[in-house]
Motif scaffolding. Structure first.
Motif: not given
Length: 366
Positions: A5-24, A70-76
């Motif tokens: 799970p931490k790999l997922i949350t760390d990756a999503l922490a790099t995505v900024i949501y424009p509505g709040t201007k903070k990461n997910l 993480i990897s292009n092989d991850v099915e999201v």
């Protein structure tokens, strides 16, 4: 490669949501449902509303962040949910309800709930859209009177909110705390709990478009009445009494509660219930068991219309107990009486709306 799970949350922490201007993660948009199965990942992102203009781009960015970090092989697989919209503030509740009528009495046992139920059904029979709220939190009676004690209201999703869907019968939308409690047990609630439950039945229900919203209020003057006055702009009150002096004395208190300077809710009129007894075998005979014209005289004294004199017959009690109120049978004496009451209420409400400004919600300081 092993996913966690931490790999997922760390990756999503790099995505900024424009509505709040903070990461997910900072925006608290990741639901607590991250699932990992080998190289398959699924989770839910929570957006403010289903029409969010940033939703599609955010979903694409979230998937791309996982592939990049993480990897292009991850099915999201990403699901979406939406936050519930806040409850409308007082003053903006029930925007589609045209008239709100409180049926009230100074004391118990005068047949106020009977009048409320039959008035609602009679108005529906006249072709109006009607809602009925049983506001007696400690002694709800409407589920039994409508024969729907076993019904349980469902939740519906509307305007980004989960709302209670009223039970509908005889053309009337109905809600009561009786649908949510054990009818065989006493409701032991403090005042705050009762008023909170009442506000939910008003504000968190899908009442929709109504011509008349009838409030069956508890006896006396209490926290419940004050909550109603502070929550809704009540069009007017209908006062129910029997002809006897002890009931009339309490009816005066009920009238004063609505007409005092702090409240200013118009009295639409009085209903004299149990005005006389008529035997089934002798329908032309009238026996004035509780006195004659007491409520009629009070109406004249207070300058209010007398909307109806409802006779006492065995059928009223039987109809309420069996879930078939008298107004469902317009060919009977009491059925006609309640139909006449409904027509009188329509008349006085129309007159009130022409002659007086809309009632203001009461602001009572403690």
């Amino acid at each position: 490669m092993t996913l966690y799970p931490k790999l997922i949350t760390d990756a999503l922490a790099t995505v900024i949501y424009p509505g709040t201007k903070k990461n997910l993660i900072e925006s608290e948009m990741l639901a607590d449902d991250v699932r990992i199965d080998g190289m398959k990942v699924s989770f839910t992102l929570i957006f403010p509303r289903d029409t969010d203009p940033f939703m599609k781009s955010t979903l694409k960015s979230a998937e791309a962040a996982i592939h990049y970090n993480i990897s292009n092989d991850v099915e999201v697989s990403i699901s979406t949910e939406f936050k519930s919209a806040p409850r409308p503030e007082v003053g903006k509740l029930l925007p589609e309800v045209k008239n709100i009528i409180a049926v009230s009495s100074g004391k118990g046992g005068v047949g106020k709930s009977t009048v409320s139920a039959n008035l609602a059904i009679a108005l529906a029979k006249l072709g109006y859209k009607v809602g009925l709220l049983d506001t007696d939190i400690f002694g709800p009676s409407m589920p039994k009177m409508f024969g729907v004690e076993e019904e349980r209201p469902c939740a519906v999703r509307k305007d980004n909110r989960d709302l209670i869907e009223p039970i509908e019968k005889y053309g009337v939308k109905l809600l009561s705390i009786g649908f949510f409690i054990d009818p065989s047990k006493a409701t032991l609630w403090r005042g705050g709990m009762a008023t909170s439950a009442l506000k939910q039945l008003i504000a968190d229900a899908d009442w929709g478009d109504l011509d008349y919203f009838i409030l069956d209020t508890p006896p006396g003057t209490s926290d419940i009445h004050l909550t109603l006055l502070q929550t809704l702009a009540i069009t007017g009150a209908v006062i129910v009494s029997t002809p006897q002096n002890v009931a009339l004395a309490d009816a005066r208190k009920g009238i004063d509660m609505y007409t005092n300077d702090k409240v200013n809710v118009p009295i639409l009129g009085l209903v004299e219930n149990m005005a006389y007894f008529t035997p089934k075998e002798l329908p032309e005979n009238k026996y004035y068991i509780f006195g004659k014209d007491g409520c009629k005289n009070l109406a004249a004294e207070m300058g209010c219309p007398l909307l109806a004199q409802i006779p006492i017959v065995q059928g009223i009690c039987e109809g309420g107990d069996s879930g078939e109120p008298a107004a469902t049978k317009p060919d009977t004496i009491t059925g006609r009486s309640f139909l006449n009451l409904a027509q009188a209420v329509v008349t006085v409400v129309n007159r009130r709306n022409k002659e007086r400004p809309k009632t203001k919600i009461v602001d009572v300081k403690k």
